[in-house]
Design an enzyme around this catalytic site. Structure first.
Site, short mmCIF file in Angstrom:
data_model
loop_
_atom_site.label_atom_id
_atom_site.label_comp_id
_atom_site.label_asym_id
_atom_site.label_seq_id
_atom_site.Cartn_x
_atom_site.Cartn_y
_atom_site.Cartn_z
N GLY B 17 -3.18 -3.40 -22.69
CA GLY B 17 -2.59 -4.42 -21.62
C GLY B 17 -3.75 -4.97 -20.70
N ASP B 146 -1.10 1.97 -15.03
CA ASP B 146 -0.60 3.14 -15.07
C ASP B 146 -1.13 4.33 -14.48
OD1 ASP B 146 1.54 1.89 -16.41
OD2 ASP B 146 0.58 2.35 -18.39
N MET B 190 6.90 -0.79 -13.81
CA MET B 190 6.40 -0.33 -14.79
C MET B 190 6.02 1.09 -14.75
SD MET B 190 4.16 -3.55 -16.24
CE MET B 190 4.85 -5.12 -17.20
N GLY B 191 6.01 1.73 -15.92
CA GLY B 191 5.59 2.94 -16.22
C GLY B 191 6.57 3.71 -16.92
N GLU B 247 10.62 2.07 -15.15
CA GLU B 247 11.05 1.88 -16.54
C GLU B 247 11.75 3.05 -17.53
OE1 GLU B 247 8.82 -0.94 -19.00
OE2 GLU B 247 6.98 0.37 -18.38
N GLN B 302 3.38 -7.75 -12.07
CA GLN B 302 2.64 -6.23 -11.58
C GLN B 302 1.26 -6.10 -12.16
OE1 GLN B 302 5.43 -2.88 -12.45
NE2 GLN B 302 6.32 -4.40 -13.48
N ARG B 303 0.94 -6.82 -13.06
CA ARG B 303 -0.29 -6.51 -13.71
C ARG B 303 -0.94 -7.70 -13.77
NH1 ARG B 303 1.12 -5.56 -20.15
NH2 ARG B 303 1.40 -7.85 -20.45
#
Lengths: 413, 413
Positions: B17, B146, B190-191, B247, B302-303
């Site tokens: 990602g 992450d 996210m995660g 998540e 977020q990314r």
């Protein structure tokens, strides 16, 4: 016109959905006190006209210079907001209560910052005041990311939201294009009735054929079959297709696309699942075309992102606040501040005026059809002449420990 | 160790990602050519190791100085990415194809920027190389929002994503608190397996009792009844409750909360509706408590947000790239660059080293339980000592016409 009383107290309220710059307007109003020495006090109502009858005012003169500066770059609504509609019947008790309170508080002018609904409040209060020979002046100051108020070139809040949308879509497109697999990304943008904010996604394109390749606004009818046909065709030529849609897109019968799923989807708790327009398109494309699909809702970050707001927008929001004060001092009432773009080649300048608030309230200015492509699937480049000045310049909140510092009132806990 | 051949060509790949800074690492590698005159060429593989066998390399030496600088602040993955797992069987044809191509391209070192899965690729290629006495060196460079790689203090990409999460949550809290009505806002971050990014929401608080008042990570079991009890209690004391969830939160049986709705929800087209964890909580709170509820997924912004990335993160990502080049020049292979925080009071410094990539691949570093409150509903303030340095400083892409300028390869259309 000179004010002959021994006081000129201004009461400010914020109403409707927050934006990145509604507090910039409040900043402009507070700063106006320095420019006009007739002003004796500037007060804030907490939670708009609804909260005013329940809670004490706050004296905005007590903010330090540093706090006032912080306000300029703080998103949300420092004074709190409300969604409240005054009754049509001017005999209603609430009018008498509000005016009694205003008189007890020695208020000479009420400045109300908000969108279409809030302008209805300004129109009603000024009408009630006129009928009852009240000297209190009521001025509306525009604010909405939707940019859907008539009689003004644009609204404070739109420029920063548009800049956020364009920058975010540009970044998401880079993200969406990293894999060598066919995929569709749908980005859902705020706008129930007007497509101004979604149209700003046009500015995300780095070159003419760039993503987002399809942009759908609520000003035209959305045709699912045609969209699927276009996506199939695009996927035969490129890996990544990015589509931007307004939350309020609807079919030719007027039915909202986001309502398509209401009838059958229920969750384990037995209640209906509400899916956004983006989610509906995601499911349909997955089902019909079978490629990797993702939908993203920009959600409330669109209206609350102050970390890289438009400097033009922040400055204009403050100027609208100042203009509101000046209109009140002139003795005007039932008027909303408006912005007028001057027809000067190569130079963007705004003249601030006022219009009767009754002309504005409860009306919606749609995105012009002449800026939408004939097929209804794209925005014409001409729109950029309108948009470009509104997103110029960067406004940054002061940073502390790597994060933006904001001014806030503590929630009672 | 001196390289005695007449060339030292480096091939770089990006995998997994994208992040805000995976291109900052690529920038660091390109800049290393200036520092080490043994290097004869720096090339990029398009779409990682999967694309390498199908597409020509790009010569990164052809980028102008201005383009190289743009790369430093461009999100996404300039070279494209892949999700590809090399087979366990070293007899597989793909290994012979890759090495034949590397030799034909006169490659001396492969630098591969990625997360856990990508480190598996590095481990396998170096192992195959060692078994077959290949002189080609394989170096892994960490990258993941992450922050779940072991053997390194943190990973490039995390700091910028954490800064984005903390700033966005702080802004959304201001937005959520404007109305004088009881409401719950759920923010899904996210995660799937590790809660590092969600934990960064702690930094959003402006004072101890501030929102977000509940933070849930996948490192503990999520208890729906307990959450509802806490929300009811909080709503008796305050209007606005903001909850942040990873998540990947799951119940005590290990079942993902986001899967709770899979069994029954179907849309009009007859397929299952996939709801995120935030949506499940939203529906449950609306059903059980009956207040205004909204859920927000921060999603790919977020990314991909480079507009106000962490300067520390951008700088470290570039330094990791440089370190990778230096390890390759030293003759190391099968090694991943690691970051080690020096135990210097009041001063944050990082030492860059290498570790055997086989130690890292396919492992997950969870968020430490000692930084989670006893009830599993909050993050302890001690975590801020770890997080604070990683989000310091602002990195801004150059702006053009009000929007960030990025470096990109055009999609073939």
């Amino acid at each position: 016109m000179q004010n002959l009383k021994d006081h000129f107290n201004i009461l400010v309220g914020q109403s409707g959905g927050p934006t990145a710059v509604i507090n910039s307007t409040l900043y402009g109003i507070i700063k106006a006190k320095k420019a006009f020495d007739q002003i004796t006090g500037i007060y804030g109502m907490i939670n708009g006209i609804e909260g005013y009858l329940k809670k004490p005012m706050v004296d905005l003169g007590l903010l330090s210079d540093e706090e006032t500066e912080l306000l300029k770059t703080t998103p949300g609504a420092y004074l709190g907001s409300c969604r409240f509609k005054l009754p049509e019947d001017y005999q209603a008790q609430v009018y008498r209560d509000i005016f009694a309170r205003l008189e007890a508080d020695h208020i000479d002018a009420v400045l109300y910052i908000g969108g279409n609904d809030s302008m209805d409040t300004v129109a009603r209060l000024s009408e009630y005041g006129a009928r009852n020979h009240s000297p209190i002046r009521f001025i509306g100051i525009p604010k909405t990311i939707d940019n859907d108020l008539i009689e003004t070139d644009h609204t404070p809040g739109y420029g920063s939201a548009a800049k956020y949308v364009a920058a975010s879509v540009r970044q998401m497109v880079l993200d969406a294009e990293v894999y060598a697999v066919r995929s569709v990304t749908i980005i859902e943008i705020m706008g129930r009735n007007a497509g101004w904010l979604t149209a700003a996604a046009l500015a995300a394109r780095k070159y003419p054929e760039d993503n987002p390749v399809l942009i759908y606004l609520p000003e035209t009818d959305f045709d699912m079959a045609d969209m699927l046909h276009r996506v199939r065709d695009l996927l035969s030529k490129r890996n990544s297709v990015v589509i931007c849609v307004s939350e309020g897109i609807h079919d030719a019968s007027g039915r909202l696309i986001c309502n398509l799923e209401h009838s059958t989807g229920t969750d384990v708790f037995g209640h209906q699942l509400l899916a956004g327009a983006g989610k509906v398109l995601e499911n349909k494309i997955r089902e019909e075309i079978g490629v990797k699909v993702r939908s993203v809702e920009l959600n409330i970050t669109q209206r609350s992102s102050a970390v890289q707001a438009s400097f033009t927008d922040v400055s204009e929001a403050a100027a609208c606040g100042m203009k509101g004060v000046s209109l009140a001092l002139e003795g005007q009432s039932g008027v909303m501040v408006t912005m007028h773009r001057q027809d000067t080649p190569m130079l963007y300048t705004i003249e601030y005026r006022g219009t009767k608030v009754g002309n504005v309230s409860n009306q919606v200015r749609s995105f012009p059809l002449e800026w939408i492509s004939a097929e209804g699937t794209d925005i014409k480049i001409d729109f950029m002449n309108y948009l470009a000045p509104l997103i110029q310049g960067e406004s940054f909140p002061p940073m502390e420990n790597g994060l933006p510092r904001f001014l806030y009132r503590r929630q009672s806990v």
